[in-house]
Design a protein around this motif. Sequence first.
Motif, mmCIF file in Angstrom:
data_model
loop_
_atom_site.group_PDB
_atom_site.id
_atom_site.type_symbol
_atom_site.label_atom_id
_atom_site.label_comp_id
_atom_site.label_asym_id
_atom_site.label_seq_id
_atom_site.Cartn_x
_atom_site.Cartn_y
_atom_site.Cartn_z
ATOM 1 N N TRP A 1 0.819 -1.214 0.000
ATOM 2 C CA TRP A 1 0.000 0.000 0.000
ATOM 3 C C TRP A 1 0.853 1.264 0.000
ATOM 4 C CZ3 TRP A 1 -1.851 -1.911 5.294
ATOM 5 C CH2 TRP A 1 -1.220 -1.243 6.343
ATOM 6 N N THR A 2 2.101 1.168 0.475
ATOM 7 C CA THR A 2 2.951 2.355 0.518
ATOM 8 C C THR A 2 3.624 2.632 -0.818
ATOM 9 O OG1 THR A 2 3.400 2.039 2.879
ATOM 10 C CG2 THR A 2 4.928 3.432 1.658
ATOM 11 N N PHE A 3 4.146 1.607 -1.470
ATOM 12 C CA PHE A 3 5.029 1.823 -2.614
ATOM 13 C C PHE A 3 4.414 1.530 -3.978
ATOM 14 C CE2 PHE A 3 8.094 1.114 0.884
ATOM 15 C CZ PHE A 3 8.762 2.329 0.806
ATOM 16 N N VAL A 4 3.249 0.891 -4.023
ATOM 17 C CA VAL A 4 2.659 0.594 -5.329
ATOM 18 C C VAL A 4 2.348 1.857 -6.135
ATOM 19 C CG1 VAL A 4 0.506 -0.216 -6.404
ATOM 20 C CG2 VAL A 4 1.845 -1.746 -4.963
ATOM 21 N N PRO A 5 1.809 2.945 -5.539
ATOM 22 C CA PRO A 5 1.599 4.145 -6.356
ATOM 23 C C PRO A 5 2.887 4.653 -6.998
ATOM 24 C CG PRO A 5 0.386 4.331 -4.313
ATOM 25 C CD PRO A 5 1.262 3.131 -4.171
ATOM 26 N N ALA A 6 3.966 4.727 -6.219
ATOM 27 C CA ALA A 6 5.242 5.171 -6.795
ATOM 28 C C ALA A 6 5.771 4.152 -7.795
ATOM 29 C CB ALA A 6 6.266 5.390 -5.680
ATOM 30 N N TRP A 7 5.564 2.861 -7.539
ATOM 31 C CA TRP A 7 5.973 1.799 -8.472
ATOM 32 C C TRP A 7 5.297 1.988 -9.821
ATOM 33 C CZ3 TRP A 7 2.831 -2.792 -9.766
ATOM 34 C CH2 TRP A 7 3.529 -3.758 -10.488
ATOM 35 N N LEU A 8 4.004 2.311 -9.803
ATOM 36 C CA LEU A 8 3.272 2.512 -11.047
ATOM 37 C C LEU A 8 3.631 3.834 -11.726
ATOM 38 C CD1 LEU A 8 -0.256 1.260 -9.894
ATOM 39 C CD2 LEU A 8 1.288 0.089 -11.489
ATOM 40 N N ILE A 9 3.669 4.920 -10.931
ATOM 41 C CA ILE A 9 3.835 6.257 -11.505
ATOM 42 C C ILE A 9 5.285 6.522 -11.899
ATOM 43 C CG2 ILE A 9 3.654 8.735 -11.019
ATOM 44 C CD1 ILE A 9 1.311 8.001 -9.094
ATOM 45 N N VAL A 10 6.216 6.265 -10.976
ATOM 46 C CA VAL A 10 7.621 6.558 -11.223
ATOM 47 C C VAL A 10 8.299 5.414 -11.965
ATOM 48 C CG1 VAL A 10 9.834 7.122 -10.156
ATOM 49 C CG2 VAL A 10 7.713 8.041 -9.185
ATOM 50 N N GLY A 11 8.023 4.187 -11.515
ATOM 51 C CA GLY A 11 8.714 3.048 -12.096
ATOM 52 C C GLY A 11 8.194 2.604 -13.434
ATOM 53 N N GLY B 1 5.711 4.611 -15.358
ATOM 54 C CA GLY B 1 5.224 5.711 -16.176
ATOM 55 C C GLY B 1 3.724 5.857 -16.242
ATOM 56 N N TRP B 2 3.003 5.292 -15.284
ATOM 57 C CA TRP B 2 1.551 5.468 -15.274
ATOM 58 C C TRP B 2 1.221 6.898 -14.856
ATOM 59 C CZ3 TRP B 2 -2.332 1.147 -14.181
ATOM 60 C CH2 TRP B 2 -1.884 -0.074 -14.680
ATOM 61 N N SER B 3 0.078 7.397 -15.312
ATOM 62 C CA SER B 3 -0.389 8.702 -14.842
ATOM 63 C C SER B 3 -0.929 8.552 -13.426
ATOM 64 C CB SER B 3 -1.500 9.229 -15.751
ATOM 65 O OG SER B 3 -2.684 8.459 -15.599
ATOM 66 N N PRO B 4 -0.914 9.634 -12.635
ATOM 67 C CA PRO B 4 -1.491 9.550 -11.287
ATOM 68 C C PRO B 4 -2.937 9.074 -11.276
ATOM 69 C CG PRO B 4 -0.198 11.545 -11.497
ATOM 70 C CD PRO B 4 -0.276 10.949 -12.877
ATOM 71 N N LEU B 5 -3.721 9.491 -12.287
ATOM 72 C CA LEU B 5 -5.127 9.087 -12.333
ATOM 73 C C LEU B 5 -5.260 7.588 -12.585
ATOM 74 C CD1 LEU B 5 -8.120 9.704 -12.307
ATOM 75 C CD2 LEU B 5 -7.969 10.283 -14.754
ATOM 76 N N SER B 6 -4.552 7.069 -13.584
ATOM 77 C CA SER B 6 -4.674 5.647 -13.895
ATOM 78 C C SER B 6 -4.133 4.785 -12.755
ATOM 79 C CB SER B 6 -3.951 5.320 -15.201
ATOM 80 O OG SER B 6 -2.579 5.685 -15.132
ATOM 81 N N ALA B 7 -3.041 5.240 -12.134
ATOM 82 C CA ALA B 7 -2.513 4.500 -10.985
ATOM 83 C C ALA B 7 -3.512 4.509 -9.837
ATOM 84 C CB ALA B 7 -1.184 5.101 -10.546
ATOM 85 N N GLY B 8 -4.126 5.665 -9.588
ATOM 86 C CA GLY B 8 -5.117 5.764 -8.517
ATOM 87 C C GLY B 8 -6.329 4.890 -8.763
ATOM 88 N N VAL B 9 -6.758 4.806 -10.023
ATOM 89 C CA VAL B 9 -7.905 3.955 -10.352
ATOM 90 C C VAL B 9 -7.585 2.496 -10.090
ATOM 91 C CG1 VAL B 9 -9.323 3.104 -12.253
ATOM 92 C CG2 VAL B 9 -8.943 5.552 -12.003
ATOM 93 N N LEU B 10 -6.398 2.050 -10.514
ATOM 94 C CA LEU B 10 -6.025 0.654 -10.294
ATOM 95 C C LEU B 10 -5.901 0.335 -8.811
ATOM 96 C CD1 LEU B 10 -5.234 -2.104 -11.379
ATOM 97 C CD2 LEU B 10 -2.850 -1.320 -11.452
ATOM 98 N N VAL B 11 -5.240 1.215 -8.057
ATOM 99 C CA VAL B 11 -5.092 0.975 -6.623
ATOM 100 C C VAL B 11 -6.461 0.982 -5.942
ATOM 101 C CG1 VAL B 11 -4.166 1.902 -4.469
ATOM 102 C CG2 VAL B 11 -2.741 1.851 -6.522
ATOM 103 N N THR B 12 -7.340 1.888 -6.360
ATOM 104 C CA THR B 12 -8.681 1.936 -5.779
ATOM 105 C C THR B 12 -9.445 0.648 -6.049
ATOM 106 O OG1 THR B 12 -8.781 4.341 -6.010
ATOM 107 C CG2 THR B 12 -10.873 3.174 -5.784
#
Length: 406
Positions: A237-247, A249-260
């Motif tokens: 839960w801590t690092f998956v957003p950064a894994w998707l966005i930084v690692g 190249g996902w957009s914050p919106l698409s990463a947020g949708v997947l995590v949600t």
Amino acid sequence: MMPGRPESISDVRAWTMLACSLLAAMTTTCATIGVAYVIPELHRSQGMSLSSAATLAAIPTIGLTLTIIVWGAALDRFGERRVLTVSLLITLAGTIGALAAAAAGAGFTALAAALLVGGLGAGAANGASGRIVVGWFPASSRGTAMGIRQMAQPLGIAVCALTMPVLAARAGLTAAFAVPVAVTALGLIAVVFGIIDPPIGRGAGSASSANPYRGATFLQRIHAVSVLLVIPQSMLWTFVPAWLIVGHGWSPLSAGVLVTATQVVGALGRIAAGRISDVWGSRMRPIRVIAVAAGAGTALLALTDWIGSPLAAAVMVVATVSSVADNGLAFTAIAEFAGPSWSGRALGVQNTAQYVTTAASTPVLGALIEAAGYSAAFAVAAIAPVIAIPLVPRDRTPRISETPVR
């Protein structure tokens, strides 16, 4: 009997109270985990390294850890409604402070101080809502009810994941930190108008009640298993957003949708695990199955990320769902076995152990990611559930009554 507390309640009132306790528990998640979802923005706009931002993300958990057993003892002595109200007022002050610090453009120290205050106040909600479940629901439906209550964590994560990265990227940190403020305010309202102290609160904390930690290792083993299982859970839960966005190249919106979406499925998984425990008449057998699934899922995530497989994101969903399914089962078993005079403190010990582990492991895993990459961190986290499997105890007889008065 305390004024305003009935000897019995209707089924509808019990389920309404469960919804209020779920919302109250969501405040803990948002206040302590929300900052993890602005790590990319902290890195971009304030130049924080990943390890520094991860340390900031761990600070609310440190505050929570310092007070959670004290909150548990207060719950045993004074009851849920009063203690939750005080707790959430402190949490609200901390979240407002973090918002103000972000609005003022303050740096690490000011944000850390506000987040610490929020964490200090956030410790009562988990133990209190757990006591409400075992106090107002019979044993035959407690697993299901606790599974629903344990949706608070994945739903809180989902709310933060869907809103905070997007708000941070588009409107800045101030807008992002408004999310925990709003959730905490709603939780406070739910407690004030919706919570009734359960019958198990009467006489709790008396010296005549036997210490459930003496003469048996049941609680100690559950705590140990939960500590091991929380490592992949907190890492994901801590690092998956950064894994998707930084690692990746996902957009914050698409990463947020997947995590949600992942957290919503995880929440449903907790309900399913609770229902299975009610049908099986066992809290521990499903935990063993979950530990196997969490270890296998996280190890497979490490492999797919290491080889650059396009399936890595889908495997992440499976690993995350399996890693969060055990919480409600452990909470129910602890509250039932500890009995009315010790359930608040026992749940406090449970949360303390898990949050200490989260606070300690988050910066270490952040440093490991910087040094060796995400796949190495996933692989290390996968070891913990494997160690947990043989530690799961056999079921023991509950000390809280099978059927509360209705």
